[in-house]
Design an enzyme around this catalytic site. Sequence first.
Site, mmCIF file in Angstrom:
data_model
loop_
_atom_site.group_PDB
_atom_site.id
_atom_site.type_symbol
_atom_site.label_atom_id
_atom_site.label_comp_id
_atom_site.label_asym_id
_atom_site.label_seq_id
_atom_site.Cartn_x
_atom_site.Cartn_y
_atom_site.Cartn_z
ATOM 1 N N HIS A 1 18.090 49.951 6.553
ATOM 2 C CA HIS A 1 19.402 49.566 7.082
ATOM 3 C C HIS A 1 19.302 48.214 7.790
ATOM 4 O O HIS A 1 20.128 47.327 7.575
ATOM 5 C CB HIS A 1 19.886 50.581 8.132
ATOM 6 C CG HIS A 1 20.238 51.935 7.603
ATOM 7 N ND1 HIS A 1 19.709 53.087 8.103
ATOM 8 C CD2 HIS A 1 21.116 52.325 6.635
ATOM 9 C CE1 HIS A 1 20.228 54.133 7.484
ATOM 10 N NE2 HIS A 1 21.073 53.703 6.574
ATOM 11 N N LYS B 1 27.376 65.287 4.597
ATOM 12 C CA LYS B 1 26.043 65.383 5.220
ATOM 13 C C LYS B 1 26.215 65.790 6.680
ATOM 14 O O LYS B 1 26.962 65.143 7.410
ATOM 15 C CB LYS B 1 25.342 64.013 5.213
ATOM 16 C CG LYS B 1 25.056 63.406 3.868
ATOM 17 C CD LYS B 1 24.321 62.068 4.089
ATOM 18 C CE LYS B 1 24.263 61.225 2.851
ATOM 19 N NZ LYS B 1 23.815 59.841 3.147
ATOM 20 N N ARG C 1 19.885 50.773 -3.607
ATOM 21 C CA ARG C 1 18.463 51.022 -3.826
ATOM 22 C C ARG C 1 18.208 51.251 -5.312
ATOM 23 O O ARG C 1 18.078 50.335 -6.075
ATOM 24 C CB ARG C 1 17.997 52.233 -3.005
ATOM 25 C CG ARG C 1 17.744 51.922 -1.556
ATOM 26 C CD ARG C 1 17.762 53.138 -0.688
ATOM 27 N NE ARG C 1 19.099 53.706 -0.653
ATOM 28 C CZ ARG C 1 19.484 54.710 0.117
ATOM 29 N NH1 ARG C 1 18.608 55.278 0.899
ATOM 30 N NH2 ARG C 1 20.710 55.137 0.104
ATOM 31 N N SER D 1 17.315 57.687 5.532
ATOM 32 C CA SER D 1 17.272 58.485 6.762
ATOM 33 C C SER D 1 16.756 59.891 6.458
ATOM 34 O O SER D 1 16.012 60.467 7.247
ATOM 35 C CB SER D 1 18.673 58.574 7.378
ATOM 36 O OG SER D 1 19.179 57.300 7.662
HETATM 37 P P1 ADP Z 1 25.993 56.732 3.678
HETATM 38 O O1 ADP Z 1 25.998 58.172 4.047
HETATM 39 O O2 ADP Z 1 27.327 56.070 3.828
HETATM 40 O O3 ADP Z 1 25.331 56.407 2.354
HETATM 41 P P2 ADP Z 1 23.588 55.724 4.903
HETATM 42 O O4 ADP Z 1 23.288 55.632 6.357
HETATM 43 O O5 ADP Z 1 22.746 56.630 4.089
HETATM 44 O O6 ADP Z 1 25.120 56.076 4.823
HETATM 45 O O7 ADP Z 1 23.514 54.265 4.262
HETATM 46 C C1 ADP Z 1 24.315 53.219 4.746
HETATM 47 C C2 ADP Z 1 24.142 52.014 3.844
HETATM 48 O O8 ADP Z 1 22.813 51.529 3.914
HETATM 49 C C3 ADP Z 1 24.388 52.344 2.361
HETATM 50 O O9 ADP Z 1 25.018 51.243 1.755
HETATM 51 C C4 ADP Z 1 23.005 52.529 1.812
HETATM 52 O O10 ADP Z 1 22.931 52.245 0.426
HETATM 53 C C5 ADP Z 1 22.250 51.482 2.625
HETATM 54 N N1 ADP Z 1 20.834 51.795 2.708
HETATM 55 C C6 ADP Z 1 20.255 52.894 3.232
HETATM 56 N N2 ADP Z 1 18.907 52.834 3.113
HETATM 57 C C7 ADP Z 1 18.647 51.657 2.487
HETATM 58 C C8 ADP Z 1 17.434 51.006 2.049
HETATM 59 N N3 ADP Z 1 16.242 51.571 2.210
HETATM 60 N N4 ADP Z 1 17.549 49.802 1.436
HETATM 61 C C9 ADP Z 1 18.768 49.246 1.251
HETATM 62 N N5 ADP Z 1 19.941 49.796 1.618
HETATM 63 C C10 ADP Z 1 19.878 50.997 2.234
#
Ligand code: ADP
Length: 163
Positions: free
Chosen positions: A17, A41, A90, A128
Amino acid sequence: MKLAICPGSFDPITKGHLDIITRASKLFDKVIVIVVPNYEKKPFFSMEERINFISRSTAHLPNIETDVYNGLLANCAKEKNACAIIRGLRAVSDFEYEFQMALTNKKLNPDTETIFLTTSAENMYLSSSVVKQIAAFGGDITDFIPEPVIEDVKNRLCKKRRG
Ligand code: ADP
């Protein structure tokens, strides 16, 4: 002023993030990281904890703010006057959901563009959920969490493990 929002669950914020937020901060005058409830989630960390971890992890970036939004992202972008919604991509597995969301948001708010930033190679498999799973089995999550909040995230996840 070019403003973007960067929405997500951030449960908790990871280095993946932070990488996306940092890169977005170089493209826009201001980026607001928005913690949104994701009804699919169940979060581990409270809203306050997630906001706190994001604020501390991004304290070195002068043009980042953090906020919560309980509603449609398209409306959030409108209210904040954001010209873009930033999402990270990703693997191919992210694509279908992100594509659907981008098209839906465009329909609801034609003035806002969704911009995808591709993950950095070292964060390709980082999420996460993976961090929480590693911690649940006693693994070391140091490499995955932004430095300013490592101890707090570890303590919370370990406390759960100890029960
Ligand atoms: P959501 O539940 O909205 O997907 P997340 O917290 O999982 O929320 O992710 C928020 C944003 O960060 C999303 O656009 C996700 O693709 C991006 N993201 C999460 N982990 C990574 C990573 N390792 N590399 C690049 N982008 C990421």
